[in-house]
Design a protein around this motif. Sequence first.
Motif, PDB file in Angstrom:
ATOM      1  N   ASN A  51       0.811  -1.215   0.000  1.00  0.00           N
ATOM      2  CA  ASN A  51       0.000   0.000   0.000  1.00  0.00           C
ATOM      3  C   ASN A  51       0.845   1.267   0.000  1.00  0.00           C
ATOM      4  N   ILE A  52       2.011   1.240   0.618  1.00  0.00           N
ATOM      5  CA  ILE A  52       2.929   2.390   0.545  1.00  0.00           C
ATOM      6  C   ILE A  52       3.324   2.625  -0.909  1.00  0.00           C
ATOM      7  N   ASN A  53       3.713   1.564  -1.610  1.00  0.00           N
ATOM      8  CA  ASN A  53       4.096   1.685  -3.027  1.00  0.00           C
ATOM      9  C   ASN A  53       2.914   2.107  -3.890  1.00  0.00           C
ATOM     10  N   ARG A  54       1.761   1.601  -3.588  1.00  0.00           N
ATOM     11  CA  ARG A  54       0.547   1.954  -4.342  1.00  0.00           C
ATOM     12  C   ARG A  54       0.215   3.437  -4.172  1.00  0.00           C
ATOM     13  N   ILE A  55       0.296   3.925  -2.929  1.00  0.00           N
ATOM     14  CA  ILE A  55       0.028   5.344  -2.666  1.00  0.00           C
ATOM     15  C   ILE A  55       1.030   6.213  -3.399  1.00  0.00           C
ATOM     16  N   LYS A  56       2.300   5.829  -3.349  1.00  0.00           N
ATOM     17  CA  LYS A  56       3.348   6.590  -4.053  1.00  0.00           C
ATOM     18  C   LYS A  56       3.052   6.638  -5.555  1.00  0.00           C
ATOM     19  N   ARG A  57       2.742   5.480  -6.129  1.00  0.00           N
ATOM     20  CA  ARG A  57       2.446   5.406  -7.563  1.00  0.00           C
ATOM     21  C   ARG A  57       1.233   6.265  -7.921  1.00  0.00           C
ATOM     22  N   LEU A  58       0.175   6.173  -7.132  1.00  0.00           N
ATOM     23  CA  LEU A  58      -1.038   6.940  -7.432  1.00  0.00           C
ATOM     24  C   LEU A  58      -0.812   8.447  -7.254  1.00  0.00           C
ATOM     25  N   ASN A  59      -0.025   8.829  -6.261  1.00  0.00           N
ATOM     26  CA  ASN A  59       0.299  10.251  -6.095  1.00  0.00           C
ATOM     27  C   ASN A  59       1.103  10.772  -7.282  1.00  0.00           C
ATOM     28  N   GLU A  60       2.024   9.958  -7.789  1.00  0.00           N
ATOM     29  CA  GLU A  60       2.796  10.355  -8.974  1.00  0.00           C
ATOM     30  C   GLU A  60       1.886  10.516 -10.181  1.00  0.00           C
ATOM     31  N   ARG A  61       0.973   9.607 -10.369  1.00  0.00           N
ATOM     32  CA  ARG A  61       0.029   9.701 -11.497  1.00  0.00           C
ATOM     33  C   ARG A  61      -0.865  10.941 -11.361  1.00  0.00           C
TER      34      ARG A  61
END
Length: 66
Positions: A51-61
Motif C-alpha cells: 500500500n505504501i508503493n501503491r500510494i506513491k504510484r497513485l500520487n505520482e500519477r
Amino acid sequence: MRKVTLMEMLKEPFRKPSPLEVIATELADAHLSKLEAETACEYAQSIVDYNINRIKRLNERMEEYK
C-alpha cells in the motif's frame, strides 16, 4: 530392557504426563505459536509495503494529470 505388559500398554493413554513431558509439549507449542506469529507479521508487513508503493504510484500519477 524391561518387557511392557499388556496391562501397562492399556493404562498408558490415561496416565498423567511427567513435568518434563508437559514442559516439552508447552515448549513445542510456544515455538509453533511464535512461527505462526512471525508469518502473520511478514504477511502484514507485505500488505503495508504494497500500500505504501501503491500510494506513491497513485500520487505520482495524480501529479501527471494536474
